[in-house]
Scaffold this motif. Structure first.
Motif, short mmCIF file in Angstrom:
data_model
loop_
_atom_site.label_atom_id
_atom_site.label_comp_id
_atom_site.label_asym_id
_atom_site.label_seq_id
_atom_site.Cartn_x
_atom_site.Cartn_y
_atom_site.Cartn_z
N ILE A 92 -2.28 1.60 -2.00
CA ILE A 92 -1.73 2.14 -2.62
C ILE A 92 -0.79 1.40 -3.70
O ILE A 92 -1.15 1.28 -4.56
CB ILE A 92 -1.27 2.94 -1.15
N THR A 104 -9.71 -4.43 2.69
CA THR A 104 -8.25 -4.03 2.62
C THR A 104 -7.89 -3.48 2.94
O THR A 104 -7.88 -3.01 3.90
CB THR A 104 -8.47 -2.69 0.67
N THR A 105 -6.03 -2.64 2.97
CA THR A 105 -5.42 -2.29 3.93
C THR A 105 -4.66 -1.03 3.20
O THR A 105 -5.29 -1.14 2.16
CB THR A 105 -4.16 -3.07 4.28
N ASP A 106 -4.20 0.03 4.09
CA ASP A 106 -4.21 1.59 3.09
C ASP A 106 -2.53 0.79 1.88
O ASP A 106 -2.97 1.58 0.88
CB ASP A 106 -3.89 2.25 3.61
N ARG A 160 14.38 -4.98 6.53
CA ARG A 160 13.31 -5.67 5.44
C ARG A 160 13.43 -7.35 5.11
O ARG A 160 12.27 -7.19 4.34
CB ARG A 160 13.52 -4.74 4.02
N TYR A 182 -3.21 -0.75 11.36
CA TYR A 182 -4.37 -1.39 9.86
C TYR A 182 -5.65 -0.31 9.83
O TYR A 182 -5.74 0.79 9.18
CB TYR A 182 -4.90 -2.57 10.14
N ARG A 191 2.71 -5.51 10.60
CA ARG A 191 1.97 -4.01 10.62
C ARG A 191 1.36 -4.19 9.53
O ARG A 191 1.26 -5.20 8.38
CB ARG A 191 2.68 -3.09 10.47
N GLY A 192 -0.28 -3.65 9.84
CA GLY A 192 -0.74 -3.43 8.29
C GLY A 192 -2.17 -4.48 8.38
O GLY A 192 -2.79 -4.63 7.23
N TRP A 193 -2.63 -4.92 9.72
CA TRP A 193 -3.85 -6.08 9.99
C TRP A 193 -4.03 -6.16 11.08
O TRP A 193 -3.26 -6.15 12.04
CB TRP A 193 -2.82 -7.28 8.96
N ARG A 206 -15.02 -2.84 4.00
CA ARG A 206 -14.07 -1.49 4.63
C ARG A 206 -14.15 -0.13 3.10
O ARG A 206 -13.72 -1.20 2.24
CB ARG A 206 -12.44 -1.43 4.72
N ARG A 257 -3.90 4.85 10.87
CA ARG A 257 -2.20 4.82 10.60
C ARG A 257 -1.02 5.04 11.67
O ARG A 257 -1.24 5.99 12.86
CB ARG A 257 -1.65 6.42 9.44
N ASP A 300 -6.56 7.40 5.04
CA ASP A 300 -6.08 8.24 5.98
C ASP A 300 -5.54 9.68 5.02
O ASP A 300 -5.39 9.12 3.94
CB ASP A 300 -4.77 8.75 7.18
N LYS A 358 -2.82 10.43 4.36
CA LYS A 358 -1.51 10.15 3.31
C LYS A 358 -1.80 9.14 2.32
O LYS A 358 -1.03 9.64 1.10
CB LYS A 358 -0.65 9.63 4.41
N ALA A 359 -2.41 7.98 2.73
CA ALA A 359 -2.63 7.58 1.59
C ALA A 359 -3.38 8.12 0.70
O ALA A 359 -3.74 7.41 -0.68
CB ALA A 359 -3.27 6.13 2.03
N GLN A 371 3.76 -6.89 1.11
CA GLN A 371 2.96 -5.62 2.59
C GLN A 371 4.62 -5.79 3.51
O GLN A 371 5.58 -6.19 2.95
CB GLN A 371 2.17 -6.80 3.23
N ASN A 372 4.63 -4.01 3.56
CA ASN A 372 5.31 -3.53 4.04
C ASN A 372 7.23 -3.50 3.68
O ASN A 372 7.72 -2.96 4.06
CB ASN A 372 5.32 -4.66 5.68
N LYS A 391 9.27 -1.92 1.00
CA LYS A 391 10.15 -1.04 0.85
C LYS A 391 10.83 -0.80 0.21
O LYS A 391 11.94 0.11 -0.81
CB LYS A 391 11.26 -0.61 2.26
N ASN A 439 6.53 -9.33 10.39
CA ASN A 439 6.75 -7.64 10.97
C ASN A 439 4.75 -8.60 10.62
O ASN A 439 4.36 -8.26 9.08
CB ASN A 439 6.90 -6.41 9.64
#
Lengths: 715, 715
Positions: free
Chosen positions: A470, A464-466, B549, B122, B70-72, A491, B125, A499, A501-502, A568-569, A571, B68
């Motif tokens: 979430i 998984t990813t954080d 985004r 990933y 991020r996250g992997w 994982r 953070r 971490d 925050k998550a 993912q990502n 907002k 994006n």
């Protein structure tokens, strides 16, 4: 064909020699033959309906793709399908109920325990085609005054859904596997250290001795009974897994008894059928044999006597890693190929030889059930297996304590099983795609009677990813079964494994879940008792042509709508509201920022720590201060939020959470009315039965955004 | 560490003994050592950057997940990965360029031919961590005044991208496999019968004799040369596949020559390495050996001499089904297990024994390249293999005709290969998820220099659905490579293989593609020549915080933005416009209904037969009447649509479409200006070079929706 009138809404059309699945609880009476309504029987085993371009097809329970099932072909044949990709046709369940909604609106239920194929506008444009393997089946046509009513009429036909104990609505933690007492305690300690509420910790296959059902590994759990007791004192219940296959091992009581009493499925020579699953070679209990079913059900007593109050039934499609015969053939084939000059297609054949052994049709066609003395080949009744394993457990529980609610859910299922247990949606993967699928499956499962449901939060297979953990937790706070589960080798994904925050965000989400318990439990119970749905597609509540297109917003209970984040990502996201709603972007259970969102399309910002919850107009959301587990919740003071136009009304249901007394009307209801009186509100409370609630803190937000607070003390 | 200044924007930091990949074309000059900018070297092989919460990470070319990244965690190690799921780390390409955009904005290029790992927020953070297997690498830090400029500076560093002939922008049809002349003709006849334009039909592995490169199966293609000629007269070119592995077969010239000249990769004993792929056992040409590369490149002549003008290079990661050693071990292992009492984990090990043989690291570590006399172990330079196979072909083409543009693309790739050929994104599946992935990969590939790109439209593996085939075709009309391809055993998915309605819609889409050719070719060529991107994320063009985004709208060329439909049963979608745009819902190439969409969020209806194309403000879209193939397009009369505020300008590029003369400035440009003059427009045309265009039909839509038409005749 024989035709039966079940009631004003339902007709049954019966073909051939129908195998009794016990799915339907209303017999109806035979009437004179009349043509099948809506459907056309085109071949012996085939029914056809021509869809209108704009029709939507709902239903089919646990399945791939959208809430609208159009554009794919689905098979009902319970399958240990760990990849869940959109190219699959069959997952773990067989849920033969669907609703055509549009030009004509009606439900179809196929009562048939073998493989059934639903080709929904896939092979040929606008054709809905249902095909079975033989001509022995009952088909029900269900009418109703609207979508909800069709579901109610169908659910009435199949009987009341399973209800777990109230503590099963708490947060639950699983992993394959917490292997010993120390590890289980360490998990709990981590929850406590982080102040994260939790109700259950799961024991996956490794708690057993060599994967033998109804045994406990004495090295890893030397004092199982006292350990269970100790953990219960610390606030969590342990939930062990039970697998379908019984290990072949001399001296092992379950095996010995099964052999002695002929309780196992047999091969064509009437010898117990040999397959391999986790314990190595096993026999399969013959859950279609009433005596065997009762015998197996009573076996749960071994664990219940030690303090266990809940179980998950697994591998009951039944999954088969290989059969004895299959394995022998495979080895022979490889041996013959050895040293030969292999062409590339020969090599592929070799390569696939062992993988092909799993869940092979050849094996499913080679064992038999003893149904009241008659041998029935397994593949013809395949979908009954997991159903009847779970029924076995449920009947066993009744035998032990017929008024106690046990936690029970299963991987394989067929409609009918909904009366005996819930479902988790099997071995998904840690992907945003599976979070999306989870969301889409929920209302479809409710249609089919499965109420206590949920997926492996944050994903079972893969890492998984954080942000996935979430976002998935933020969705799962709404599913009756809220369990985080992950596979061996992946994982760690317990809330505290990320971490700071998550972990904080997931903790806040879980606290919001507990704060929502009065609402979630009340809505779950009312929906279950009234044959209503807890998760609904928007179309079921709003008569607005746009909502028919929405696949990623759900009505949850009567008061709220959710719009989960599943990218993912991300907002934020787009939403469509058929009427104005009150948006609570829940960050913490006590955060109180509300925003009125207008009817129509909007883009809403949703930060990683926010859960968008929409309170519908003239509806009420109920919250309570969370506690470290369900049993510790005080249940004396509640907070309600009303989004108020004229009058918001809510019926808060509660009961003892443990017994089946609710079936006898032993529950309490607080009827809450918040009435708009210009610049003030009037709150009317009407209590039926005994409630421990003595104070209600009312927040009313009016259409113009005014916030009015009131405290109501109950006598 | 040695530091080099490449130019004002780029510095190179060189570590250890760097293997020359020939990716970078500018050497720069060594300057005195100075600290690495932005990145921190934390371990020998590890570079770290701490991302800001709001930073976006672009790049990494052909990869899973979003634009994006991020996250992997991603790995550059060219992999024959047919499942492309979000849990994968590596696909077919190795594209080590990324851009951090946000608090600090800069590009990173890792010039390294071995396995590199990019952990993008990933594992920990906000950490961007780049890890290589050893410490021999060049790392480039690229600056620029904005995102586009960073890409331009990077592309300048790595040299001009490959340009195919103009006919390669036509529609192309593939399937594994059209096996003989009759089948190929039948495919073409079906296109002609349905009046669907087409330029190429592909020959997958079965056209060869026993999968041997540079052979043709004489039974199925008895008169290959005249058949190619015949098909060319009918308007299509045939594009054969070339695989990396050379069949071991005495008397087969390619094999014999390779052995004789030591052109094959060798094992640790200096014997040719034996692996198996489609032809059965093969040797791998050593494309890192200059002599071998030239030899292999010249082999394409065999097919070129028969009239072939384009190729696709496959299996060049290189994919390995098994190695001789691996297979022997596997058989031995199975033999030893036979008859034993297998535990379930033993069984899993057995089951995976043959599947594990494919693409094993053990094999990649057991063969060697001869690089200027030095043996280099394959795994250390793995990513160079497909790159240099394609370079071999390109150098071979140059040897045959150094001014002719051939069609050439590859499955495996590394940055550097972009100068020699394009990419198709490999063996995807027929799923909406892969259509979405296709869309997201395109701009990332452009960043890395790959311009001639596309995916298998409608999906390679698994069965497609008609709405997927439609929606995917509607996207692929914008990709330079527009090819429909499907695997053996799947549902047929040529445009005519669906029902009348779907076929009609796909046909209309393909016609729209041809109508867009003046625009697509012009934009492709300008972007390629100027080191610019053809597909851009919105952020690259608009300075608007919301566009950051957006992952599902793309700028295509300079004038338009697209918002593809990539969900099943969808009848519309949400879009965000950073400024007002002119929406053309293209149903047919000559449909002319335009609608102005305001800045901000909107939901737009998009029927199954509509392609939403957004013309940007003060930009111009160019169209031409489609023909049955590119060569038949008249190229004399064009239609332009201007969305006009003050002044729309467009530079229409064209050239001979066949030669490399454009590199010498031999191309023509028509500069078109449409100027708003209150209730009228002024059109200014400026022609550079020779153009065949003699008439321009102008449609201008002003901001207030007024439509002004004008015809301009060119002298």
């Amino acid at each position: 064909m024989r035709v039966y009138e079940i009631n004003d809404h339902i007709k049954k059309y019966s073909f051939g020699e129908v195998f009794q699945t016990d799915t339907v609880v209303i017999k109806g009476k035979e009437i004179k033959e009349q043509p099948l309504e809506f459907l056309k029987k085109t071949l012996n085993n085939q029914f056809l309906y021509i869809l209108d371009d704009e029709d939507i097809v709902y239903g089919l329970g646990e399945n791939v793709r959208g809430i609208n099932k159009r554009g794919w072909i689905y098979e009902s044949f319970c399958t240990d399908e760990f990849s869940h990709l959109p190219n699959k046709k069959s997952l773990y369940g067989a849920h033969n109920f669907l609703i055509v909604y549009g030009k004509e609106t009606f439900g179809i239920f196929l009562d048939y325990p073998g493989r059934a194929i639903f080709d929904v506008d896939y092979s040929k444009r606008n054709e809905l085609k249902i095909t079975t393997e033989d001509d022995n089946l009952d088909i029900y046509i269900i009418k109703g005054k609207n979508l909800n009513n069709i579901v109610q009429n169908f659910r009435n036909l199949i009987g009341e859904s399973y209800v777990p104990p109230k503590w099963a609505f708490g947060y639950q933690q699983c992993r394959w596997s917490y292997k010993n007492e120390e590890e289980v305690e360490e998990v709990l300690d981590n929850f406590k250290a982080n102040n994260i509420p939790i109700d259950c910790i799961y024991l996956d296959i490794d708690y057993m001795e060599d994967f033998k059902d109804f045994t406990v590994n004495k090295k890893n759990f030397p004092n199982f009974k006292s350990f269970i007791e100790k953990m219960k004192k610390k606030g969590v219940r342990l939930i062990p897994i039970i697998d379908a296959g019984v290990k072949i091992e001399e001296g092992y009581d379950v095996y010995e008894e099964g052999i002695k009493n002929k309780y196992f499925c047999v091969d064509e020579n009437n010898n117990p059928f040999v397959a391999a699953v986790w314990p190595g070679v096993v026999h399969f209990p013959d859950f279609l044999n009433k005596d065997a079913r009762l015998w197996f059900g009573k076996k749960y007593k071994y664990l219940i006597d030690q303090g266990i109050e809940g179980f998950w039934n697994d591998m009951n499609e039944p999954a088969i890693f290989y059969s004895k015969k299959g394995l022998e053939k495979a080895f022979k084939k490889i041996e013959e190929a050895k040293g030969k000059n292999l062409g590339i297609y020969d090599f592929f054949d070799i390569k696939d030889t062992f993988p092909r052994l799993a869940n092979s049709m050849e094996d499913y066609r080679s064992f038999y059930h003893n149904v009241d003395g008659t041998l029935v080949r397994h593949d013809k009744v395949h979908n009954l297996y997991g159903y009847n394993m779970t029924r076995a457990a449920s009947e066993g529980f009744d035998y032990i304590d017929d008024n106690k609610r046990f936690l029970l859910f299963s991987r394989a299922s067929m409609i009918g099983m909904h009366r005996y247990g819930g479902i988790w949606t099997g071995d998904n993967t840690s992907s945003f795609e599976h979070l999306e699928l989870n969301m889409k499956m929920m209302p479809s499962l409710n249609m089919c009677g499965f109420m206590y449901i949920g997926a492996d939060t944050a994903g079972f297979g893969d890492n998984t990813t954080d942000d996935l953990a979430i976002r998935w937790s933020q969705f799962s706070i709404f599913t009756p079964l809220f369990r985080n589960h992950s596979a061996l080798g992946t994982r760690r994904q317990e809330p505290y494994a990320f971490d700071g925050k998550a972990t904080e965000i997931i903790k806040n989400s879980i606290e919001i879940r507990y704060a929502l318990i009065p609402y979630i439990y009340s809505e779950f119970m009312k929906a279950t008792i009234n044959n209503d749905m807890y998760f609904k597609p928007m179309t079921f509540e709003y008569n607005d042509s746009f909502v028919n297109r929405i696949e990623d917003q759900l009505i949850v209970g009567d008061s709220i709508m959710i719009a989960p984040i599943y990218k993912q990502n991300a907002k934020g996201r787009y939403i469509y509201l058929p009427e104005e709603m009150l948006l609570w972007k829940a960050k913490k259970y006590h955060s109180e920022e509300f925003e009125i969102i207008n009817k129509g399309h909007s883009y809403i910002d949703v930060a990683i720590d926010e859960i968008p919850i929409f309170i519908r107009k003239d509806k009420i959301l109920v919250l309570e201060k969370p506690a470290e587990n369900i049993d510790s919740m005080k249940n004396n003071e509640i907070n309600i939020v009303a989004f108020l136009d004229k009058e918001s009304e809510y019926k808060l249901y509660d009961d003892d959470g443990k017994s089946k007394d609710y079936k006898k009307g032993k529950y309490n209801e607080i009827n809450i009315k918040v009435i708009n009186k210009n610049n003030d509100i009037e709150v009317k409370i009407d209590v039926k039965g005994n409630t421990s609630i003595n104070k209600i803190n009312v927040t009313a937000i009016t259409l113009d955004g005014k916030r009015i607070l009131k405290e109501v003390i109950l006598n």
